[in-house]
Design an enzyme around this catalytic site. Structure first.
Site, PDB file in Angstrom:
ATOM      1  N   SER A   1       0.800  -1.226   0.000  1.00 59.78           N
ATOM      2  CA  SER A   1       0.000   0.000   0.000  1.00 59.78           C
ATOM      3  C   SER A   1       0.829   1.271   0.000  1.00 59.78           C
ATOM      4  O   SER A   1       0.371   2.315  -0.471  1.00 59.78           O
ATOM      5  CB  SER A   1      -0.933   0.000   1.221  1.00 59.78           C
ATOM      6  OG  SER A   1      -0.193  -0.192   2.425  1.00 59.78           O
TER       7      SER A   1
ATOM      8  N   HIS B   1      -1.141   5.759   6.796  1.00 55.47           N
ATOM      9  CA  HIS B   1      -0.502   5.760   5.480  1.00 55.47           C
ATOM     10  C   HIS B   1      -0.236   7.215   5.092  1.00 55.47           C
ATOM     11  O   HIS B   1      -0.925   8.124   5.565  1.00 55.47           O
ATOM     12  CB  HIS B   1      -1.397   5.116   4.423  1.00 55.47           C
ATOM     13  CG  HIS B   1      -1.472   3.625   4.523  1.00 55.47           C
ATOM     14  ND1 HIS B   1      -2.276   2.985   5.448  1.00 55.47           N
ATOM     15  CD2 HIS B   1      -0.842   2.642   3.829  1.00 55.47           C
ATOM     16  CE1 HIS B   1      -2.143   1.677   5.307  1.00 55.47           C
ATOM     17  NE2 HIS B   1      -1.280   1.441   4.333  1.00 55.47           N
TER      18      HIS B   1
END
Length: 261
Positions: free
Chosen positions: A39, A242
């Site tokens: 990711s 993230h």
């Protein structure tokens, strides 16, 4: 043919030959770029995403770098949630002998990234410590072999490519962050675990002859709890912890560009 035409043609021929033969005058290089990984390569956190289940974003560092360098070809099989087995089992199918550049972030999910973050964000201090310790043990015992196998698989499919391995940033700043934030202690041990992971990945990347790109200096001062964070907190479940769009552009893209141009 007149003397003027012959002179002009001779000058043109000399210019063409000079561009080809004179040292220091380079022709545009062919760059066939493939971005592999999890990711942190696919762009989770930046959005918007493609229609696949991999959550690929054009705001990730890989498509940004490809666009800035007008590459000859660009493939983007990186996928949110990927582990080393996914790179070996499917993502390397995008590689070939014609591939000239490969980037990859991988290893965080193998080491239990999601479980560790969940335990520390929502669990007790002891559950956080246990999760971090389990992850650290995995990173030093099992992960090195998985990384070696992954880099070897990439080399096997793309023997002529430059392999660039990017690490992960520290996720947190450790100053005061409000009453509902993770404790300073939890944030500190998570950052220490990130440092260990970076050390392991850097060691195996260099052993494979790859270029290691350390993301930590480029994200310094911009973790969760910073005045200007480039890492998402828990505002979005999928995107939590993230990089955001700034993190991919000003953190990862800057780090990659500093390393390879």
């Amino acid at each position: 043919m007149s003397r003027r035409v012959r002179t002009a043609l001779a000058a043109l021929l000399a210019a063409v030959l000079g561009a080809v033969l004179v040292p220091g005058v380079a022709r545009a290089a062919t760059v066939n770029y493939v971005a592999l990984g999890d990711s942190y390569s696919s762009g989770v956190g930046a959005g918007p995403y493609d229609l696949s289940t991999c959550l690929r974003s054009q705001k990730s560092y890989a498509p940004l770098w490809a666009a800035a360098h007008a590459v000859t070809s660009f493939k983007f099989p990186a996928c949110g949630g990927a582990v080393t087995a996914d790179v070996i089992g499917s993502q390397v199918n995008s590689l070939s002998t014609g591939t000239t550049l490969v980037t990859v972030t991988i290893g965080g999910n193998d080491a239990g990234f999601a479980d560790v973050i969940t335990s520390c964000r929502f669990g007790s201090t002891s559950s956080c410590e246990n999760a971090v310790n389990d992850s650290r043990a995995f990173a030093t015992t099992t992960l090195p072999g998985r990384l070696d196998n992954t880099y070897a698989a990439i080399r096997n499919r793309a023997p002529n490519a430059r392999l660039v391995v990017l690490g992960y940033p520290r996720l947190f700043e450790t100053g005061y962050c409000g009453l509902l934030a993770m404790s300073t202690y939890k944030r500190t041990i998570l950052n220490q675990a990130a440092d260990l992971l970076a050390t392991v990945i850097a060691d195996r990347a260099r052993a494979a002859g790859a270029t290691f790109v350390d993301a930590r200096p480029f994200f310094a001062g911009h973790g969760v709890c910073a005045a200007d964070p480039w890492i998402n907190d828990v505002s979005g479940l999928i995107e939590a912890y993230h990089p955001d769009a700034d993190g991919y552009r000003r953190g990862y893209l800057a780090a990659l560009t500093a390393a390879i141009g």
